[in-house]
Design a protein around this motif. Structure first.
Motif, PDB file in Angstrom:
ATOM      1  N   THR A 155       0.850  -1.195   0.000  1.00  0.00           N
ATOM      2  CA  THR A 155       0.000   0.000   0.000  1.00  0.00           C
ATOM      3  C   THR A 155       0.883   1.241   0.000  1.00  0.00           C
ATOM      4  N   LEU A 156       0.816   2.008  -1.063  1.00  0.00           N
ATOM      5  CA  LEU A 156       1.632   3.215  -1.194  1.00  0.00           C
ATOM      6  C   LEU A 156       1.021   4.367  -0.390  1.00  0.00           C
ATOM      7  N   PRO A 157       1.781   5.438  -0.141  1.00  0.00           N
ATOM      8  CA  PRO A 157       1.290   6.533   0.705  1.00  0.00           C
ATOM      9  C   PRO A 157      -0.001   7.177   0.228  1.00  0.00           C
ATOM     10  N   ASN A 158      -0.282   7.135  -1.083  1.00  0.00           N
ATOM     11  CA  ASN A 158      -1.521   7.733  -1.583  1.00  0.00           C
ATOM     12  C   ASN A 158      -2.690   6.758  -1.569  1.00  0.00           C
ATOM     13  N   GLY A 159      -2.492   5.584  -0.968  1.00  0.00           N
ATOM     14  CA  GLY A 159      -3.573   4.616  -0.827  1.00  0.00           C
ATOM     15  C   GLY A 159      -3.652   3.592  -1.941  1.00  0.00           C
ATOM     16  N   LYS A 160      -2.855   3.738  -2.994  1.00  0.00           N
ATOM     17  CA  LYS A 160      -2.880   2.759  -4.075  1.00  0.00           C
ATOM     18  C   LYS A 160      -2.280   1.443  -3.610  1.00  0.00           C
ATOM     19  N   VAL A 161      -2.949   0.358  -3.964  1.00  0.00           N
ATOM     20  CA  VAL A 161      -2.475  -0.967  -3.576  1.00  0.00           C
ATOM     21  C   VAL A 161      -2.166  -1.784  -4.824  1.00  0.00           C
ATOM     22  N   HIS A 162      -1.179  -2.650  -4.693  1.00  0.00           N
ATOM     23  CA  HIS A 162      -0.815  -3.542  -5.778  1.00  0.00           C
ATOM     24  C   HIS A 162      -0.086  -4.738  -5.178  1.00  0.00           C
ATOM     25  N   ARG A 163      -0.003  -5.800  -5.955  1.00  0.00           N
ATOM     26  CA  ARG A 163       0.684  -7.005  -5.489  1.00  0.00           C
ATOM     27  C   ARG A 163       2.145  -6.991  -5.935  1.00  0.00           C
ATOM     28  N   ILE A 164       3.006  -7.542  -5.100  1.00  0.00           N
ATOM     29  CA  ILE A 164       4.417  -7.684  -5.440  1.00  0.00           C
ATOM     30  C   ILE A 164       4.861  -9.114  -5.118  1.00  0.00           C
ATOM     31  N   LEU A 165       5.936  -9.536  -5.768  1.00  0.00           N
ATOM     32  CA  LEU A 165       6.559 -10.829  -5.481  1.00  0.00           C
ATOM     33  C   LEU A 165       7.939 -10.598  -4.891  1.00  0.00           C
ATOM     34  N   GLU A 166       8.338 -11.495  -3.981  1.00  0.00           N
ATOM     35  CA  GLU A 166       9.695 -11.489  -3.426  1.00  0.00           C
ATOM     36  C   GLU A 166      10.284 -12.879  -3.643  1.00  0.00           C
ATOM     37  N   LEU A 167      10.866 -13.074  -4.823  1.00  0.00           N
ATOM     38  CA  LEU A 167      11.357 -14.381  -5.242  1.00  0.00           C
ATOM     39  C   LEU A 167      12.375 -14.950  -4.266  1.00  0.00           C
ATOM     40  N   ASP A 195      12.489  -9.067  -7.197  1.00  0.00           N
ATOM     41  CA  ASP A 195      13.815  -9.674  -7.300  1.00  0.00           C
ATOM     42  C   ASP A 195      14.172 -10.074  -8.726  1.00  0.00           C
ATOM     43  N   ASN A 196      13.343  -9.681  -9.683  1.00  0.00           N
ATOM     44  CA  ASN A 196      13.616 -10.006 -11.081  1.00  0.00           C
ATOM     45  C   ASN A 196      13.222  -8.827 -11.966  1.00  0.00           C
ATOM     46  N   SER A 197      13.755  -7.656 -11.621  1.00  0.00           N
ATOM     47  CA  SER A 197      13.385  -6.445 -12.346  1.00  0.00           C
ATOM     48  C   SER A 197      14.592  -5.526 -12.488  1.00  0.00           C
ATOM     49  N   ALA A 198      14.910  -5.170 -13.724  1.00  0.00           N
ATOM     50  CA  ALA A 198      15.940  -4.156 -13.978  1.00  0.00           C
ATOM     51  C   ALA A 198      15.267  -2.791 -13.877  1.00  0.00           C
ATOM     52  N   ASP A 199      15.471  -2.123 -12.755  1.00  0.00           N
ATOM     53  CA  ASP A 199      14.755  -0.862 -12.534  1.00  0.00           C
ATOM     54  C   ASP A 199      15.655   0.172 -11.881  1.00  0.00           C
ATOM     55  N   SER A 200      15.050   1.177 -11.255  1.00  0.00           N
ATOM     56  CA  SER A 200      15.810   2.318 -10.740  1.00  0.00           C
ATOM     57  C   SER A 200      16.739   1.962  -9.582  1.00  0.00           C
ATOM     58  N   ARG A 201      16.550   0.790  -8.980  1.00  0.00           N
ATOM     59  CA  ARG A 201      17.345   0.453  -7.802  1.00  0.00           C
ATOM     60  C   ARG A 201      18.788   0.084  -8.118  1.00  0.00           C
ATOM     61  N   ALA A 202      18.998  -0.698  -9.171  1.00  0.00           N
ATOM     62  CA  ALA A 202      20.289  -1.381  -9.268  1.00  0.00           C
ATOM     63  C   ALA A 202      20.971  -1.314 -10.621  1.00  0.00           C
ATOM     64  N   PHE A 203      20.405  -0.595 -11.582  1.00  0.00           N
ATOM     65  CA  PHE A 203      20.993  -0.581 -12.913  1.00  0.00           C
ATOM     66  C   PHE A 203      21.237   0.849 -13.394  1.00  0.00           C
ATOM     67  N   PRO A 204      22.132   1.587 -12.718  1.00  0.00           N
ATOM     68  CA  PRO A 204      22.356   2.978 -13.126  1.00  0.00           C
ATOM     69  C   PRO A 204      22.915   3.106 -14.535  1.00  0.00           C
ATOM     70  N   SER A 205      23.544   2.034 -15.058  1.00  0.00           N
ATOM     71  CA  SER A 205      24.043   2.113 -16.432  1.00  0.00           C
ATOM     72  C   SER A 205      22.889   2.181 -17.429  1.00  0.00           C
ATOM     73  N   ARG A 206      21.722   1.650 -17.034  1.00  0.00           N
ATOM     74  CA  ARG A 206      20.530   1.734 -17.888  1.00  0.00           C
ATOM     75  C   ARG A 206      19.718   2.974 -17.537  1.00  0.00           C
ATOM     76  N   PHE A 207      19.361   3.078 -16.274  1.00  0.00           N
ATOM     77  CA  PHE A 207      18.694   4.289 -15.792  1.00  0.00           C
ATOM     78  C   PHE A 207      18.619   4.259 -14.284  1.00  0.00           C
ATOM     79  N   ARG A 208      18.696   5.423 -13.684  1.00  0.00           N
ATOM     80  CA  ARG A 208      18.420   5.559 -12.253  1.00  0.00           C
ATOM     81  C   ARG A 208      17.082   6.262 -12.089  1.00  0.00           C
TER      82      ARG A 208
END
Length: 248
Positions: A155-167, A195-208
């Motif tokens: 649940t995000l601060p604006n109340g939006k909810v979504h499902r996530i996986l933690e492989l 745990d299976n996503s190239a995103d803003s956390r760990a791939f600064p060579s692609r994008f932060r």
């Protein structure tokens, strides 16, 4: 009589060409300014989006930039009719390091936010984001092998909810990060398959961070879905339960 027949044939061909021309123009206008179809080629947004999903993205949600145009033609300076994304939106954007590539992720951090992941838990502006453990998600790979994966409702601060996986539970490769401060005019993106996503956390060579100019549009609804590991002619692999579903 022959001349009359020839004239009718010529007129019929011209009418057909005009119809085809205007059909192409209208299709391009709709694709550029209203809705554009995309398909999902990777599992980074599971369980929200599956490989083989086809969806429509609204191009008008955040205004228009050159990346709204076919081939990113530079005919629009900056961004016009700009509207900011909301936290939790699922967004298609051009990869900052290679704008020929389209990515789809969820907006987690807004301009000025501080975002950090510690022991698998998401913090926004130093506040722990609420999550609730629910039933495991049964993840099936391309070889047909299945595994139960921990699943949560976040649940995000604006109340939006979504499902996530933690492989990998809370000890995945991107489950401990530094604190990132999102610059003005940029957004911090994360995949729901954490745990299976190239995103803003760990791939600064692609994008932060993703500049607002690179946003293509907001994912709105699925219009088709098929298990892509199965042959095209296999109608049994169509996911009928996912057709015409909204994207949360």
């Amino acid at each position: 009589m022959e001349k009359l027949v020839q004239k009718k044939k010529t007129g019929g061909l011209l009418d057909t060409l005009k119809t085809v021309f205007w059909a192409i123009v209208i299709a391009l206008m709709v694709r550029t300014f209203a809705f554009e179809p995309f398909n999902i080629p990777s599992g980074s947004m599971i369980p929200t989006l599956l490989v083989g999903d086809y969806l429509f993205v609204s191009k008008f949600s955040y205004g228009y930039s050159k990346h709204s145009m076919p081939f990113s033609l530079p005919v629009i300076p900056g961004r016009v009719f700009e509207s900011e994304p909301e936290r939790g939106d699922v967004v298609v954007f051009k990869l900052p390091s290679d704008t020929t590539q389209d990515y789809i992720k969820r907006v987690i951090g807004l301009p000025g936010d501080t975002v950090q992941v510690t022991n698998g838990r998401l913090y926004i502006n130093n506040k722990l984001i609420e999550r609730e453990r629910i039933e495991d998600y049964i993840l099936t790979d391309g070889s047909g092998r299945s595994a139960a994966v921990p699943q949560y409702i976040e649940t995000l601060p604006n109340g939006k909810v979504h499902r996530i996986l933690e492989l990998f539970g809370d000890q995945g490769p991107s489950d401990n990060t530094e604190a990132f401060t999102v610059p003005e005019g940029h957004y911090f993106m994360m995949g729901d398959n954490r745990d299976n996503s190239a995103d803003s956390r760990a791939f600064p060579s692609r994008f932060r961070f993703v500049p607002i100019e690179n946003l293509v549009g907001r994912a709105e609804f699925l219009f088709y879905s098929k298990d892509s590991s199965q042959p095209v002619y296999d109608l049994g692999s169509i996911r009928f339960d996912r057709l015409f579903q909204g994207v949360n």
